[in-house]
Design a protein around this motif. Structure first.
Motif, mmCIF file in Angstrom:
data_model
loop_
_atom_site.group_PDB
_atom_site.id
_atom_site.type_symbol
_atom_site.label_atom_id
_atom_site.label_comp_id
_atom_site.label_asym_id
_atom_site.label_seq_id
_atom_site.Cartn_x
_atom_site.Cartn_y
_atom_site.Cartn_z
ATOM 1 N N MET A 111 12.296 -4.174 11.528
ATOM 2 C CA MET A 111 13.342 -3.331 12.038
ATOM 3 C C MET A 111 12.709 -2.341 13.009
ATOM 4 O O MET A 111 11.657 -1.787 12.743
ATOM 5 C CB MET A 111 14.010 -2.616 10.862
ATOM 6 N N GLN A 112 13.367 -2.157 14.118
ATOM 7 C CA GLN A 112 12.948 -1.147 15.096
ATOM 8 C C GLN A 112 14.044 -0.098 15.184
ATOM 9 O O GLN A 112 15.229 -0.415 15.064
ATOM 10 C CB GLN A 112 12.755 -1.766 16.481
ATOM 11 N N SER A 140 21.021 7.673 16.458
ATOM 12 C CA SER A 140 19.885 6.868 16.014
ATOM 13 C C SER A 140 20.362 5.429 16.041
ATOM 14 O O SER A 140 21.459 5.120 15.552
ATOM 15 C CB SER A 140 19.470 7.233 14.587
ATOM 16 N N ILE A 141 19.569 4.563 16.649
ATOM 17 C CA ILE A 141 19.963 3.157 16.727
ATOM 18 C C ILE A 141 18.888 2.297 16.081
ATOM 19 O O ILE A 141 17.705 2.644 16.064
ATOM 20 C CB ILE A 141 20.249 2.716 18.180
ATOM 21 N N TRP A 142 19.327 1.167 15.555
ATOM 22 C CA TRP A 142 18.464 0.274 14.788
ATOM 23 C C TRP A 142 18.689 -1.158 15.251
ATOM 24 O O TRP A 142 19.823 -1.589 15.435
ATOM 25 C CB TRP A 142 18.811 0.375 13.306
ATOM 26 N N GLY A 143 17.608 -1.875 15.418
ATOM 27 C CA GLY A 143 17.664 -3.306 15.702
ATOM 28 C C GLY A 143 17.092 -4.049 14.509
ATOM 29 O O GLY A 143 15.978 -3.766 14.065
ATOM 30 N N HIS A 144 17.863 -4.980 13.984
ATOM 31 C CA HIS A 144 17.476 -5.704 12.775
ATOM 32 C C HIS A 144 17.210 -7.176 13.075
ATOM 33 O O HIS A 144 17.863 -7.764 13.936
ATOM 34 C CB HIS A 144 18.598 -5.645 11.730
ATOM 35 N N GLU A 185 15.142 -7.959 17.130
ATOM 36 C CA GLU A 185 15.236 -6.504 17.045
ATOM 37 C C GLU A 185 15.595 -5.887 18.387
ATOM 38 O O GLU A 185 16.430 -4.979 18.460
ATOM 39 C CB GLU A 185 13.921 -5.930 16.526
ATOM 40 N N VAL A 186 14.996 -6.383 19.453
ATOM 41 C CA VAL A 186 15.288 -5.876 20.805
ATOM 42 C C VAL A 186 16.752 -6.149 21.164
ATOM 43 O O VAL A 186 17.424 -5.306 21.775
ATOM 44 C CB VAL A 186 14.314 -6.492 21.836
ATOM 45 N N GLY A 215 19.236 -6.307 19.046
ATOM 46 C CA GLY A 215 20.029 -5.336 18.285
ATOM 47 C C GLY A 215 20.028 -3.962 18.922
ATOM 48 O O GLY A 215 21.072 -3.299 19.007
ATOM 49 N N LEU A 216 18.868 -3.527 19.394
ATOM 50 C CA LEU A 216 18.783 -2.242 20.091
ATOM 51 C C LEU A 216 19.598 -2.264 21.381
ATOM 52 O O LEU A 216 20.278 -1.292 21.717
ATOM 53 C CB LEU A 216 17.328 -1.886 20.391
ATOM 54 N N GLY A 217 19.526 -3.371 22.103
ATOM 55 C CA GLY A 217 20.291 -3.500 23.346
ATOM 56 C C GLY A 217 21.788 -3.428 23.101
ATOM 57 O O GLY A 217 22.528 -2.777 23.855
ATOM 58 N N TRP A 218 22.241 -4.091 22.038
ATOM 59 C CA TRP A 218 23.657 -4.022 21.685
ATOM 60 C C TRP A 218 24.056 -2.575 21.396
ATOM 61 O O TRP A 218 25.106 -2.103 21.857
ATOM 62 C CB TRP A 218 23.942 -4.906 20.469
ATOM 63 N N ALA A 219 23.230 -1.877 20.623
ATOM 64 C CA ALA A 219 23.546 -0.496 20.248
ATOM 65 C C ALA A 219 23.625 0.408 21.480
ATOM 66 O O ALA A 219 24.552 1.220 21.602
ATOM 67 C CB ALA A 219 22.507 0.034 19.261
ATOM 68 N N ARG A 220 22.682 0.269 22.403
ATOM 69 C CA ARG A 220 22.718 1.079 23.632
ATOM 70 C C ARG A 220 23.996 0.791 24.424
ATOM 71 O O ARG A 220 24.647 1.711 24.932
ATOM 72 C CB ARG A 220 21.493 0.803 24.494
ATOM 73 N N ALA A 221 24.327 -0.487 24.552
ATOM 74 C CA ALA A 221 25.525 -0.867 25.314
ATOM 75 C C ALA A 221 26.795 -0.325 24.653
ATOM 76 O O ALA A 221 27.716 0.142 25.348
ATOM 77 C CB ALA A 221 25.596 -2.387 25.441
ATOM 78 N N TRP A 222 26.858 -0.369 23.332
ATOM 79 C CA TRP A 222 28.019 0.157 22.625
ATOM 80 C C TRP A 222 28.167 1.649 22.903
ATOM 81 O O TRP A 222 29.262 2.130 23.194
ATOM 82 C CB TRP A 222 27.898 -0.103 21.125
ATOM 83 N N ILE A 223 27.070 2.386 22.804
ATOM 84 C CA ILE A 223 27.105 3.834 23.050
ATOM 85 C C ILE A 223 27.524 4.113 24.487
ATOM 86 O O ILE A 223 28.379 4.973 24.748
ATOM 87 C CB ILE A 223 25.744 4.479 22.724
#
Length: 72
Positions: A1-2, A10-14, A57-58, A60-68
Motif C-alpha cells: 500500500m502506498q 490523505s490518499i491510498w493506493g492498494h 498502487e500507482v 489507486g493513487l491516480g484514481w484518488a487524485r482524479a476524484w479529488i
C-alpha cells in the motif's frame, strides 16, 4: 500500500493479490481510498488488474487524485 497527502486529503493506493491458478503468477487488483481527518471520503471498486504490486498502487493513487480534482 502506498499513501500520500494530496490537497487536503490523505490518499491510498492498494494492491490486492489475485491468484487464480497456483501455477501462474499472481496479478494485482488496484483500488484507491480517500480520507480526510481520519474519515472515509470515497473508495473505489476494483480499478483493474496489473502485473506488479507497484503498478496497482500507482493506479489507486491516480484514481484518488482524479476524484479529488473532479470534486474540488
Amino acid at each position: 500500500m502506498q499513501s500520500e497527502n494530496y490537497e487536503r486529503y490523505s490518499i491510498w493506493g492498494h494492491a490486492i493479490l489475485q491468484q487464480a491458478d497456483i501455477l501462474q503468477p499472481g496479478r494485482y487488483a488496484a483500488s484507491g481510498t480517500i480520507t480526510r481527518n481520519n474519515r472515509l471520503i470515497e473508495a473505489s471498486g476494483v480499478l483493474g488488474l496489473f502485473d506488479t504490486e507497484e503498478e496497482a498502487e500507482v493506479a489507486g493513487l491516480g484514481w484518488a487524485r482524479a476524484w479529488i480534482d473532479s470534486h474540488g
